[in-house]
Design a protein around this motif. Structure first.
Motif, PDB file in Angstrom:
ATOM      1  N   PHE A 178       0.798  -1.239   0.000  1.00  0.00           N
ATOM      2  CA  PHE A 178       0.000   0.000   0.000  1.00  0.00           C
ATOM      3  C   PHE A 178       0.826   1.282   0.000  1.00  0.00           C
ATOM      4  O   PHE A 178       0.388   2.288  -0.561  1.00  0.00           O
ATOM      5  CB  PHE A 178      -1.038  -0.008   1.130  1.00  0.00           C
ATOM      6  CG  PHE A 178      -0.505   0.305   2.502  1.00  0.00           C
ATOM      7  CD1 PHE A 178       0.158  -0.654   3.233  1.00  0.00           C
ATOM      8  CD2 PHE A 178      -0.684   1.564   3.063  1.00  0.00           C
ATOM      9  CE1 PHE A 178       0.632  -0.383   4.505  1.00  0.00           C
ATOM     10  CE2 PHE A 178      -0.210   1.849   4.336  1.00  0.00           C
ATOM     11  CZ  PHE A 178       0.454   0.873   5.050  1.00  0.00           C
ATOM     12  N   GLU A 196     -12.879  -5.038   1.139  1.00  0.00           N
ATOM     13  CA  GLU A 196     -11.534  -4.468   1.196  1.00  0.00           C
ATOM     14  C   GLU A 196     -11.521  -3.200   2.050  1.00  0.00           C
ATOM     15  O   GLU A 196     -12.461  -2.418   2.035  1.00  0.00           O
ATOM     16  CB  GLU A 196     -11.034  -4.139  -0.215  1.00  0.00           C
ATOM     17  CG  GLU A 196      -9.520  -4.155  -0.349  1.00  0.00           C
ATOM     18  CD  GLU A 196      -8.856  -2.935   0.235  1.00  0.00           C
ATOM     19  OE1 GLU A 196      -7.711  -3.039   0.690  1.00  0.00           O
ATOM     20  OE2 GLU A 196      -9.485  -1.853   0.258  1.00  0.00           O
ATOM     21  N   PHE A 197     -10.449  -3.013   2.773  1.00  0.00           N
ATOM     22  CA  PHE A 197     -10.421  -1.878   3.696  1.00  0.00           C
ATOM     23  C   PHE A 197      -9.204  -0.969   3.508  1.00  0.00           C
ATOM     24  O   PHE A 197      -9.342   0.234   3.379  1.00  0.00           O
ATOM     25  CB  PHE A 197     -10.453  -2.408   5.129  1.00  0.00           C
ATOM     26  CG  PHE A 197     -10.616  -1.335   6.161  1.00  0.00           C
ATOM     27  CD1 PHE A 197     -11.854  -0.733   6.366  1.00  0.00           C
ATOM     28  CD2 PHE A 197      -9.539  -0.909   6.912  1.00  0.00           C
ATOM     29  CE1 PHE A 197     -12.017   0.266   7.309  1.00  0.00           C
ATOM     30  CE2 PHE A 197      -9.686   0.096   7.861  1.00  0.00           C
ATOM     31  CZ  PHE A 197     -10.924   0.672   8.058  1.00  0.00           C
ATOM     32  N   LEU A 198      -8.009  -1.562   3.460  1.00  0.00           N
ATOM     33  CA  LEU A 198      -6.786  -0.753   3.503  1.00  0.00           C
ATOM     34  C   LEU A 198      -6.637   0.172   2.287  1.00  0.00           C
ATOM     35  O   LEU A 198      -6.410   1.371   2.441  1.00  0.00           O
ATOM     36  CB  LEU A 198      -5.568  -1.671   3.632  1.00  0.00           C
ATOM     37  CG  LEU A 198      -4.211  -0.983   3.738  1.00  0.00           C
ATOM     38  CD1 LEU A 198      -4.169  -0.027   4.909  1.00  0.00           C
ATOM     39  CD2 LEU A 198      -3.099  -2.011   3.874  1.00  0.00           C
ATOM     40  N   LEU A 216      -9.175   2.864   2.375  1.00  0.00           N
ATOM     41  CA  LEU A 216      -8.866   3.856   3.404  1.00  0.00           C
ATOM     42  C   LEU A 216      -7.798   4.832   2.915  1.00  0.00           C
ATOM     43  O   LEU A 216      -7.896   6.034   3.096  1.00  0.00           O
ATOM     44  CB  LEU A 216      -8.370   3.136   4.668  1.00  0.00           C
ATOM     45  CG  LEU A 216      -7.920   3.987   5.848  1.00  0.00           C
ATOM     46  CD1 LEU A 216      -9.108   4.693   6.485  1.00  0.00           C
ATOM     47  CD2 LEU A 216      -7.206   3.138   6.890  1.00  0.00           C
ATOM     48  N   VAL A 217      -6.762   4.303   2.242  1.00  0.00           N
ATOM     49  CA  VAL A 217      -5.620   5.140   1.877  1.00  0.00           C
ATOM     50  C   VAL A 217      -5.847   5.885   0.555  1.00  0.00           C
ATOM     51  O   VAL A 217      -5.488   7.048   0.427  1.00  0.00           O
ATOM     52  CB  VAL A 217      -4.327   4.301   1.807  1.00  0.00           C
ATOM     53  CG1 VAL A 217      -3.130   5.158   1.419  1.00  0.00           C
ATOM     54  CG2 VAL A 217      -4.061   3.637   3.150  1.00  0.00           C
ATOM     55  N   ILE A 230     -18.163   1.766   2.044  1.00  0.00           N
ATOM     56  CA  ILE A 230     -18.944   1.543   3.267  1.00  0.00           C
ATOM     57  C   ILE A 230     -18.075   1.191   4.483  1.00  0.00           C
ATOM     58  O   ILE A 230     -18.181   1.849   5.513  1.00  0.00           O
ATOM     59  CB  ILE A 230     -20.027   0.464   3.047  1.00  0.00           C
ATOM     60  CG1 ILE A 230     -21.193   1.098   2.305  1.00  0.00           C
ATOM     61  CG2 ILE A 230     -20.501  -0.115   4.371  1.00  0.00           C
ATOM     62  CD1 ILE A 230     -22.527   0.493   2.597  1.00  0.00           C
ATOM     63  N   PRO A 231     -17.190   0.182   4.394  1.00  0.00           N
ATOM     64  CA  PRO A 231     -16.425  -0.139   5.600  1.00  0.00           C
ATOM     65  C   PRO A 231     -15.610   1.057   6.096  1.00  0.00           C
ATOM     66  O   PRO A 231     -15.597   1.346   7.299  1.00  0.00           O
ATOM     67  CB  PRO A 231     -15.500  -1.279   5.142  1.00  0.00           C
ATOM     68  CG  PRO A 231     -16.186  -1.889   3.974  1.00  0.00           C
ATOM     69  CD  PRO A 231     -16.903  -0.759   3.292  1.00  0.00           C
ATOM     70  N   VAL A 278     -16.392   3.198   9.618  1.00  0.00           N
ATOM     71  CA  VAL A 278     -15.357   3.212  10.653  1.00  0.00           C
ATOM     72  C   VAL A 278     -14.822   4.628  10.887  1.00  0.00           C
ATOM     73  O   VAL A 278     -14.579   5.028  12.020  1.00  0.00           O
ATOM     74  CB  VAL A 278     -14.205   2.250  10.277  1.00  0.00           C
ATOM     75  CG1 VAL A 278     -12.991   2.477  11.157  1.00  0.00           C
ATOM     76  CG2 VAL A 278     -14.672   0.812  10.398  1.00  0.00           C
TER      77      VAL A 278
END
Lengths: 311, 283
Positions: free
Chosen positions: B128, B215-217, B220-221, B231-232, B236
């Motif tokens: 990432f 998927e999150f990371l 997020l970035v 959504i996630p 958060v």
């Protein structure tokens, strides 16, 4: 993606170039490389290139917002190696991986053996019990965030109502219980993955063998050892290695539950690297995440051997 | 199957139903808790003297709050767009790669198969940081393209590997017969092999959809700003606030955000498992 019309003889005007192309398409190697092209380009550009760039960045002192930076060779690696938070991160990651994986393996195996039976609602239960693994971890972690909350945890509330506790449990408040809480949530999420993989392997166990062994008076444990286990041994190994890799490389669960706290005591590689990036240290952040690579490479090499033997 | 099946009556309950009930409670408990909290009015949530698992007056207030006061619908749209486009893109590439590596004989094919497998093992946490630089260089920050192009880095290796295994299970003679009958390789693939591979393609597609949605990371970035969150990430980073009135809506959002994958998955659970089997035993 043009599909060739079936009766090829009805297009006599086709140019020589396109028929030569048609002839090339009949060659396996040409077709293969043509098919590999689109996906290969994406992977080269967004995977291979960033990977190389990451190694380069880890050897620079790049900061966010500054275009100037210089090549400092292995200075970051030396500095991070001596960093006490990083050392704690390595320890945490190993604890996290080696505590949770045995639990996931044995509990997952148990669940798979149960789900392998046919019973009423077995299909429904099979689908339902896989939920922890398929819903977004960031969202299911929110349930755990509240279950572990210092004020609103229902465990604390019930414990106090029943007179078992004098005060609330601060699950995420100190290093030991925060790590234990992370492990519990990780085990919860991982059991279904083990169960599904093992369940798939169990369907390959010949039931005649079981019956024959039962007729010979073998106990359930003996039958498991001599009939079931040999068939699923490779799947157990492969699943375990996959799980170790994913647990080492985890991010979401730790990010949502503790963000690496309290005071940086529960970081894994991913969250510490993210924190370094957030603080602006791009070079160091790349170094932290690349420190994970040798461990992953060893695991991948072992995994590759078993996966190939399966072939 | 015969392991517990031979036991009868009380023995079976002890050996089978009790452990199964234990699993069901442990694995489903957090979801039940989410559901209870999401339906509980705030004054009950704040009442620490009440049994936390009881629900006296269920209310949809928290759900209504999400739709009226937060960007959750926008986040759902973002997630859907990114996930669907990335899935289609990855699946197209992966069917081609899986076919090439699973069915065509050519120099370097084996090595490329190994490389695809290794690529599958490279986690987003390793990539990432440099990927963020690449996304910035192409000016893709906070645009759908940032995720549409980066999700395939884990979707393509995974789906290609799964499909490679699946394509190998299809008999070679079918194809050879078609080639003898004068079909071109392209036709043999398009009309004979692909239709037979539909269950595998479908389950690879569901896998990709779930992986993308969850998927999150990267989200997020690369797409974590303003109203471009998924959504996630949105739930958060927007809804966790440092006050006591968050829990109801937080749990409601957790439930809503999980529904699409739960549905996609429950409809195709058999295909999902059969695809996994083909991938894990043959790949």
């Amino acid at each position: 993606m043009a599909v060739q019309p079936l009766p090829r003889t009805s297009v006599p005007d086709r140019s020589r170039a396109s028929s030569r192309f048609g002839a090339l398409l009949e060659r396996e190697w040409f077709l293969a490389y043509l098919f590999l092209l689109p996906g290969g380009l994406i992977l080269l550009l967004f995977m291979a290139y960033p990977f190389g760039l990451g190694i380069w960045l880890s050897m620079t002192d790049k900061l966010v917002g500054f275009s100037d930076y210089s090549f400092i060779r292995l200075e970051n690696y030396r500095w991070i190696y001596g960093d006490s938070i990083f050392r704690q991160t390595v320890v945490n990651t190993f604890i996290y991986g080696f505590v949770t994986v045995p639990f996931k393996l044995f509990l997952g195996l148990g669940l798979a053996l149960l789900l392998n039976e046919t019973f009423r609602f077995s299909r429904l239960l099979r689908a339902g019990l896989l939920l922890p693994w398929i819903v977004p971890t960031a969202l299911s972690s929110l349930a755990w965030l509240m279950l572990f909350d210092a004020v609103f945890s229902p465990f604390s509330l019930l414990g106090r109502q029943w007179g078992l506790l004098d005060s609330n449990i601060n699950f995420l408040g100190d290093a030991f219980s925060a790590r234990a809480s992370l492990c519990l949530a990780n085990i919860w999420r991982g059991i279904p993955f083990f169960a599904v993989s093992i369940l798939a392997g169990l369907q390959a166990v010949p039931s005649e063998l079981h019956e024959a062994a039962a007729l010979d008076g073998a106990s359930p444990w003996q039958r498991f050892q001599s009939v079931t286990l040999p068939v699923i041994r490779n799947i157990l190994l492969i699943t375990t290695l996959f799980s170790i890799i994913w647990t080492f490389a985890d991010f979401q669960l730790v990010y949502v539950l503790t963000k690496g706290g309290p005071v940086n005591l529960t970081h894994v590689f991913g969250t510490y690297s993210y924190q370094k990036m957030g603080a602006g240290y791009i070079g160091e952040a790349a170094t932290v995440s690349l420190y994970m690579f040798p461990i992953l490479a060893v695991l991948a090499a072992i995994l590759l051997r078993y996966v190939r033997r399966e072939d | 199957m015969a392991m517990v099946g031979s036991a009868t009556g009380a023995k079976r309950i002890l050996r089978f139903h009790v452990p199964l009930a234990f699993y069901a409670v442990f694995l489903l408990f957090p979801f039940l808790w989410m559901l209870i909290v999401s339906l509980k009015p705030d004054q009950e949530l704040l009442d620490t003297g009440q049994n936390p698992f009881l629900l006296a007056n269920a209310t949809f207030t928290h759900y209504r709050y999400l739709f009226a006061e937060t960007d959750i619908l926008r986040y759902a749209l973002n997630t859907a767009v990114v996930t669907v486009v990335a899935t289609v893109l990855s699946l197209t590439c992966s069917v081609l790669i899986g076919y090439a590596l699973g069915r065509l004989r050519f120099k370097g094919g084996y090595l490329l198969g190994v490389i695809i497998f290794l690529a599958y093992l490279v986690p987003p946490t390793v990539l990432f940081i440099p990927l963020a630089q690449v996304v910035a260089r192409f000016n893709l920050y906070n645009s759908y393209w940032a995720l549409i192009f980066t999700y395939p880095t884990f979707l393509i290796p995974f789906a290609s590997w799964l499909l490679m295994g699946y394509f190998r299970t299809i008999s070679r003679e079918l194809e050879d017969a078609a080639l003898v009958d004068g079909a071109s390789r392209w036709q043999a693939m398009w009309r004979i092999i692909l239709p037979l591979a539909i269950p595998g393609i479908l389950s690879a597609g569901i896998f990709c959809f779930t992986l993308g949605w969850n998927e999150f990371l990267y989200a997020l970035v690369f797409m974590g700003g303003g109203d471009m969150k998924t959504i996630p990430v949105g739930v958060v980073s927007d809804l966790i606030r440092a006050d006591v009135y968050q829990w109801g809506s937080l749990m409601a959002a957790g439930i809503l955000g999980s529904v699409p994958v739960a549905i996609a998955y429950s409809f195709f659970v058999d295909q999902y498992i059969s695809g996994l089997t083909a991938g894990s035993t043959k790949g």
